[in-house]
Design a protein around this motif. Structure first.
Motif, short mmCIF file in Angstrom:
data_model
loop_
_atom_site.label_atom_id
_atom_site.label_comp_id
_atom_site.label_asym_id
_atom_site.label_seq_id
_atom_site.Cartn_x
_atom_site.Cartn_y
_atom_site.Cartn_z
N ASP A 72 -6.20 4.17 0.27
CA ASP A 72 -4.94 4.71 -0.25
C ASP A 72 -4.64 6.04 0.43
O ASP A 72 -5.37 7.00 0.28
N CYS A 74 -1.60 7.47 -0.06
CA CYS A 74 -0.50 8.07 -0.81
C CYS A 74 -0.98 9.12 -1.80
O CYS A 74 -0.22 9.98 -2.22
N GLN A 112 -5.64 13.26 -2.02
CA GLN A 112 -4.95 12.46 -1.03
C GLN A 112 -5.76 12.43 0.26
O GLN A 112 -6.11 13.49 0.80
N GLN A 150 2.88 16.65 -0.62
CA GLN A 150 3.71 16.26 0.52
C GLN A 150 4.23 17.49 1.27
O GLN A 150 4.37 17.47 2.49
N GLU A 194 9.34 4.39 4.30
CA GLU A 194 8.56 5.08 3.27
C GLU A 194 8.23 4.13 2.12
O GLU A 194 7.08 4.07 1.66
N GLN A 197 5.65 1.59 3.24
CA GLN A 197 4.31 2.18 3.35
C GLN A 197 3.65 2.30 1.98
O GLN A 197 2.46 2.03 1.82
N LEU A 198 4.43 2.69 0.99
CA LEU A 198 3.89 2.81 -0.37
C LEU A 198 3.51 1.43 -0.92
O LEU A 198 2.46 1.27 -1.55
N LYS A 203 0.97 0.17 -4.05
CA LYS A 203 1.71 0.72 -5.18
C LYS A 203 2.67 -0.31 -5.75
O LYS A 203 3.28 -1.09 -5.02
N VAL A 208 6.04 3.50 -6.98
CA VAL A 208 6.85 3.88 -5.82
C VAL A 208 8.03 4.73 -6.27
O VAL A 208 8.35 5.76 -5.66
N ILE A 211 6.80 8.31 -7.15
CA ILE A 211 6.42 9.11 -5.98
C ILE A 211 7.65 9.49 -5.15
O ILE A 211 7.78 10.62 -4.69
#
Length: 246
Positions: A72, A74, A112, A150, A194, A197-198, A203, A208, A211
């Motif tokens: 993971d 994320c 992360q 982030q 994006e 990718q999640l 996810k 999603v 986030i």
């Protein structure tokens, strides 16, 4: 690297809004035989505690980085008291001695994985007196630590690009990717990529949405557009086409 003023200000605001007493942001590298720690930001953490955690090598026993899902990228908030964390923390003798010695009531940590065995950690704490931990706003804490993480990673990326050879390395990588025929990812907008990718990180739509700061309905709309662009019909096929070859 020290965090920017914007990140520090948002962290300070989060501490006040969520009912915390202290916060630490740091990078933890756990490569075989080369463990290291880089502090980025502290609020309410004594220099003595900082020294003991880093130079006393307590971070090597920190249970939070040991339970994170290595697949993971994320990140997620891990709350103190979660079953799988407890199983590791019970064996982390030096870590428990550290939090007891320095009167740290651990609330949780956002962890992360930025690179294999290289983690960004945002640790949230309260003082063990006055029952403050029971009043922590956990939902807001998770949202804010996700946003701050982030911001930190974006700052790191910008600093790497500004360093010697950084921009040239990126441009070479982009040129190589651009030369790949029928690149599925190139068909998507930055927002769609994006979302993909999640989803590829496992996810669910609700996660999603949380986030990315959008509604579940918007997530579903993005997925429908992605499916059309890639000529696929489900999440597994989408993930395989983008990240696992055609």
């Amino acid at each position: 690297m020290l965090v920017s003023r914007d990140i520090a200000a948002r962290a300070d605001q989060m501490i006040a809004s969520c009912g915390l007493d202290s916060l630490s942001i740091f990078f933890s590298s756990q490569s075989a035989g080369a463990n290291s720690l880089t502090y980025l930001f502290h609020h309410g953490v004594s220099e003595e505690a900082q020294h003991a955690y880093k130079d006393g090598r307590v971070f090597e026993e920190d249970p939070f980085t040991r339970v994170v899902d290595r697949t993971d990228r994320c990140g997620r908030m891990i709350r103190w008291g979660e079953d799988r964390l407890d199983r590791v923390a019970d064996r982390a003798t030096e870590y428990r001695q550290f939090i007891n010695c320095h009167s740290v009531d651990v609330v949780g940590a956002w962890v992360q994985q930025v690179l294999p065995e290289f983690f960004l950690v945002i640790g949230a704490h309260c003082q063990p007196t006055g029952g403050r931990k029971s009043n922590v706003a956990h939902g807001l804490l998770e949202h804010e630590t996700a946003a701050i993480s982030q911001m930190v990673i974006s700052q790191l990326f910008e600093e790497i690009l500004a360093g010697a050879g950084g921009r040239g390395t990126l441009q070479a990588a982009l040129a190589a990717d651009a030369a790949t025929p029928d690149d599925a990812a190139a068909k998507l907008s930055s927002r769609e990529l994006e979302i993909a990718q999640l989803i590829g990180a496992g996810k669910q739509n609700k996660q999603v949405a949380f986030i990315a700061g959008i509604s579940e309905f918007t997530v579903e709309n993005h997925l429908r557009r992605i499916y059309r662009k890639l000529n696929v019909h489900n999440r597994a096929a989408m993930t395989a086409k983008i990240f696992g070859g055609h």
